[in-house]
Design an enzyme around this catalytic site. Structure first.
Site, PDB file in Angstrom:
ATOM      1  N   TYR A 142       8.645   1.766   7.698  1.00 26.61           N
ATOM      2  CA  TYR A 142       7.685   0.921   8.411  1.00 26.61           C
ATOM      3  C   TYR A 142       8.283   0.349   9.697  1.00 26.61           C
ATOM      4  CZ  TYR A 142       5.641   1.559   3.902  1.00 26.61           C
ATOM      5  OH  TYR A 142       5.129   2.167   2.779  1.00 26.61           O
ATOM      6  N   ALA A 151      -5.185   6.463  -5.933  1.00 24.82           N
ATOM      7  CA  ALA A 151      -4.918   5.320  -6.813  1.00 24.82           C
ATOM      8  C   ALA A 151      -5.263   5.638  -8.265  1.00 24.82           C
ATOM      9  CB  ALA A 151      -5.701   4.114  -6.324  1.00 24.82           C
ATOM     10  N   LYS A 153      16.317   3.082  -0.267  1.00 25.44           N
ATOM     11  CA  LYS A 153      15.643   4.299  -0.741  1.00 25.44           C
ATOM     12  C   LYS A 153      16.453   5.536  -0.338  1.00 25.44           C
ATOM     13  CE  LYS A 153      11.431   2.920   0.908  1.00 25.44           C
ATOM     14  NZ  LYS A 153       9.950   2.832   1.027  1.00 25.44           N
ATOM     15  N   GLU A 205      -0.057  15.791   7.149  1.00 25.01           N
ATOM     16  CA  GLU A 205      -0.434  15.133   5.885  1.00 25.01           C
ATOM     17  C   GLU A 205      -1.938  15.254   5.680  1.00 25.01           C
ATOM     18  OE1 GLU A 205       1.472  11.403   4.838  1.00 25.01           O
ATOM     19  OE2 GLU A 205      -0.506  10.580   4.360  1.00 25.01           O
ATOM     20  N   ALA A 207       9.451   1.737  -5.045  1.00 21.00           N
ATOM     21  CA  ALA A 207       9.690   3.172  -4.793  1.00 21.00           C
ATOM     22  C   ALA A 207      11.126   3.558  -5.115  1.00 21.00           C
ATOM     23  CB  ALA A 207       9.350   3.501  -3.341  1.00 21.00           C
TER      24      ALA A 207
HETATM   25  P1  FAD Z   1       8.503   0.150  -1.504  1.00 17.17           P
HETATM   26  O1  FAD Z   1       9.566   0.840  -0.746  1.00 17.17           O
HETATM   27  O2  FAD Z   1       8.734  -0.080  -2.967  1.00 17.17           O
HETATM   28  O3  FAD Z   1       8.274  -1.264  -0.787  1.00 17.17           O
HETATM   29  C1  FAD Z   1       7.145  -2.061  -1.130  1.00 17.17           C
HETATM   30  C2  FAD Z   1       7.431  -3.527  -0.783  1.00 17.17           C
HETATM   31  O4  FAD Z   1       8.401  -4.059  -1.677  1.00 17.17           O
HETATM   32  C3  FAD Z   1       7.984  -3.751   0.620  1.00 17.17           C
HETATM   33  O5  FAD Z   1       7.428  -4.938   1.118  1.00 17.17           O
HETATM   34  C4  FAD Z   1       9.483  -3.899   0.400  1.00 17.17           C
HETATM   35  O6  FAD Z   1      10.090  -4.703   1.407  1.00 17.17           O
HETATM   36  C5  FAD Z   1       9.522  -4.549  -0.975  1.00 17.17           C
HETATM   37  N1  FAD Z   1      10.698  -4.150  -1.771  1.00 17.17           N
HETATM   38  C6  FAD Z   1      11.188  -2.899  -1.928  1.00 17.17           C
HETATM   39  N2  FAD Z   1      12.255  -2.925  -2.781  1.00 17.17           N
HETATM   40  C7  FAD Z   1      12.406  -4.207  -3.168  1.00 17.17           C
HETATM   41  C8  FAD Z   1      13.317  -4.878  -4.052  1.00 17.17           C
HETATM   42  N3  FAD Z   1      14.271  -4.217  -4.691  1.00 17.17           N
HETATM   43  N4  FAD Z   1      13.171  -6.220  -4.219  1.00 17.17           N
HETATM   44  C9  FAD Z   1      12.210  -6.907  -3.572  1.00 17.17           C
HETATM   45  N5  FAD Z   1      11.318  -6.322  -2.728  1.00 17.17           N
HETATM   46  C10 FAD Z   1      11.421  -5.004  -2.534  1.00 17.17           C
HETATM   47  N6  FAD Z   1       0.007   5.294  -0.736  1.00 17.17           N
HETATM   48  C11 FAD Z   1      -0.617   5.947  -1.741  1.00 17.17           C
HETATM   49  O7  FAD Z   1      -1.226   5.312  -2.603  1.00 17.17           O
HETATM   50  N7  FAD Z   1      -0.588   7.315  -1.831  1.00 17.17           N
HETATM   51  C12 FAD Z   1       0.076   8.074  -0.930  1.00 17.17           C
HETATM   52  O8  FAD Z   1       0.092   9.302  -1.037  1.00 17.17           O
HETATM   53  C13 FAD Z   1       0.754   7.418   0.159  1.00 17.17           C
HETATM   54  N8  FAD Z   1       1.446   8.123   1.081  1.00 17.17           N
HETATM   55  C14 FAD Z   1       2.138   7.465   2.065  1.00 17.17           C
HETATM   56  C15 FAD Z   1       2.902   8.200   2.967  1.00 17.17           C
HETATM   57  C16 FAD Z   1       3.619   7.571   3.980  1.00 17.17           C
HETATM   58  C17 FAD Z   1       4.452   8.397   4.940  1.00 17.17           C
HETATM   59  C18 FAD Z   1       3.530   6.156   4.117  1.00 17.17           C
HETATM   60  C19 FAD Z   1       4.248   5.444   5.246  1.00 17.17           C
HETATM   61  C20 FAD Z   1       2.781   5.406   3.209  1.00 17.17           C
HETATM   62  C21 FAD Z   1       2.085   6.040   2.170  1.00 17.17           C
HETATM   63  N9  FAD Z   1       1.343   5.335   1.227  1.00 17.17           N
HETATM   64  C22 FAD Z   1       0.699   5.992   0.209  1.00 17.17           C
HETATM   65  C23 FAD Z   1       1.241   3.865   1.304  1.00 17.17           C
HETATM   66  C24 FAD Z   1       2.326   3.166   0.446  1.00 17.17           C
HETATM   67  O9  FAD Z   1       2.113   3.438  -0.912  1.00 17.17           O
HETATM   68  C25 FAD Z   1       2.216   1.668   0.735  1.00 17.17           C
HETATM   69  O10 FAD Z   1       2.652   1.395   2.043  1.00 17.17           O
HETATM   70  C26 FAD Z   1       2.887   0.745  -0.278  1.00 17.17           C
HETATM   71  O11 FAD Z   1       2.402  -0.577  -0.047  1.00 17.17           O
HETATM   72  C27 FAD Z   1       4.402   0.695  -0.210  1.00 17.17           C
HETATM   73  O12 FAD Z   1       4.971   1.837  -0.670  1.00 17.17           O
HETATM   74  P2  FAD Z   1       6.555   2.095  -0.519  1.00 17.17           P
HETATM   75  O13 FAD Z   1       6.846   3.341  -1.203  1.00 17.17           O
HETATM   76  O14 FAD Z   1       6.980   1.943   0.886  1.00 17.17           O
HETATM   77  O15 FAD Z   1       7.105   0.832  -1.373  1.00 17.17           O
END
Ligand code: FAD
Length: 314
Positions: free
Chosen positions: A147, A51, A167, A17, A127
């Site tokens: 996570y 961002a 997801k 990455e 997501a």
């Molecule tokens: P989600 O899966 O949407 O989860 C976010 C939170 O919401 C979690 O606490 C989850 O428990 C909760 N949640 C999910 N669905 C629901 C629902 N239906 N109802 C209630 N709660 C819910 N960030 C960037 O800005 N750019 C990047 O390029 C980037 N790349 C990354 C790559 C990897 C491999 C990883 C591990 C992280 C990356 N991140 C990046 C960070 C990421 O954007 C953050 O960790 C962010 O806070 C969560 O993203 P997510 O897609 O996991 O969110």
């Protein structure tokens, strides 16, 4: 090629990455460096999404360069931050036009100073919604974030695990973990997802923990535990970059060697654009170039008891 296919064809997939720099000048420098990344045979390279601002466009440019000029599979990251559904659709079309077949679909972090993510106007809150909308187009292979210690914003770890599985149910074809420093978290998390019905590759994301200050900040921000012994060493040598580097490598080497015995289907290296990290890490994973069975093929062999204590390697 879709990276999900790579995981089907190979027993070990090495991915890297990188992040897009802010200026055009540094972008061009990174492109030159990436030519050298090629000598270390990454199976795909993923490019993070910022961002806001120019780095977002640079994600597209870099991913396109990796895919079309370097001939390495590219995965572009995309987040829900500040985008309407319509904008996302336009971006997806642009990625498609550039020959990019792989997307890492993320929600993104809340703006600095805010604890909670706010759904952008006419956009996505999670997501999973982004994944559903990409899946509706049916052209991309989708990765999602996972996570091992739970997502930092969600105190309900069971609900968080369900959201990670959702997801996959929505169409993610691989889960890439946030970095972790204690393998036991990853192994137990992988087992829990498997028991919950997740049947896609679950890939460890690894980081070289060689900068004390950055690591302490990131681990707090991301809710990642630092083993006491590692913390003590990093604190002791905080002013000695050479010693920190070796402490970091010792940890990463031990972590990787131990994971390689656990049927992992690949590694996603958070390379932070550093060629030296990629070079040295690629030597660590040499032993797995041959065929071996994987967690997906033989989960019983590699699953660990919930209350077991894997001996910590460092
Ligand atoms: P989600 O899966 O949407 O989860 C976010 C939170 O919401 C979690 O606490 C989850 O428990 C909760 N949640 C999910 N669905 C629901 C629902 N239906 N109802 C209630 N709660 C819910 N960030 C960037 O800005 N750019 C990047 O390029 C980037 N790349 C990354 C790559 C990897 C491999 C990883 C591990 C992280 C990356 N991140 C990046 C960070 C990421 O954007 C953050 O960790 C962010 O806070 C969560 O993203 P997510 O897609 O996991 O969110």
């Amino acid at each position: 090629m879709k990276v999900a296919e790579l995981y089907r064809q190979k027993s070990f997939v090495f991915s890297i990455e990188i992040y897009p720099p802010k200026t055009q000048e540094s972008l061009e420098r990174l492109k030159i460096k990436l030519k050298e990344f090629r000598s270390y045979h990454p199976d795909f390279i993923s490019v993070t999404y910022g961002a806001g601002g120019s780095t977002r466009e640079n994600t597209h440019e870099l991913a396109s360069y990796i895919q079309n000029d370097l001939g390495i599979e590219a995965m572009a990251h995309l987040t829900c931050v500040s985008h309407t559904r319509l904008e996302i659709e336009t971006l997806l079309e642009q990625f498609h036009q550039s020959g990019i077949e792989n997307l890492m679909a993320l929600r993104g972090d809340p703006p600095s100073g805010k604890n909670h993510f706010q759904r952008p106007s006419r956009g996505f809150a999670y997501a999973v919604e982004l994944i559903e909308s990409i899946r509706a187009l049916n052209g991309f292979c989708i990765g999602a974030a996972g996570y091992p210690e739970g997502h930092v914003e969600n105190p309900d770890k069971e609900a968080d695990l369900r959201h990670q599985k959702a997801k996959v149910d929505a169409g993610a074809e691989l889960l890439v973990s946030q970095f972790f420093l204690v393998n036991e978290f990853f192994l137990k998390w992988r087992d829990r997802l498997h028991r919950g019905g997740v049947r896609v590759p679950i890939i460890p994301g690894l980081l070289l923990p060689s900068s004390a200050e950055a690591l302490f900040r990131m681990s707090k921000l991301c809710g990642v535990s630092i083993p006491g012994s590692l913390r003590a060493k990093l604190e002791r040598f905080a002013d000695d970059p050479g010693a920190l580097k070796e402490i970091g490598w010792n940890h990463l080497e031990a972590q990787t060697e131990s994971l390689l015995r656990e049927g992992i289907e690949g590694v996603h290296l958070y390379a932070l654009n550093r060629l030296e990290t990629v070079r040295r890490f690629s030597q660590l994973i040499q032993p797995v170039s041959g065929r071996h069975d994987t967690y997906s093929e033989n989960p019983e062999k590699y699953s660990i008891a919930e209350n077991s204590k894997i001996p910590m390697t460092v």
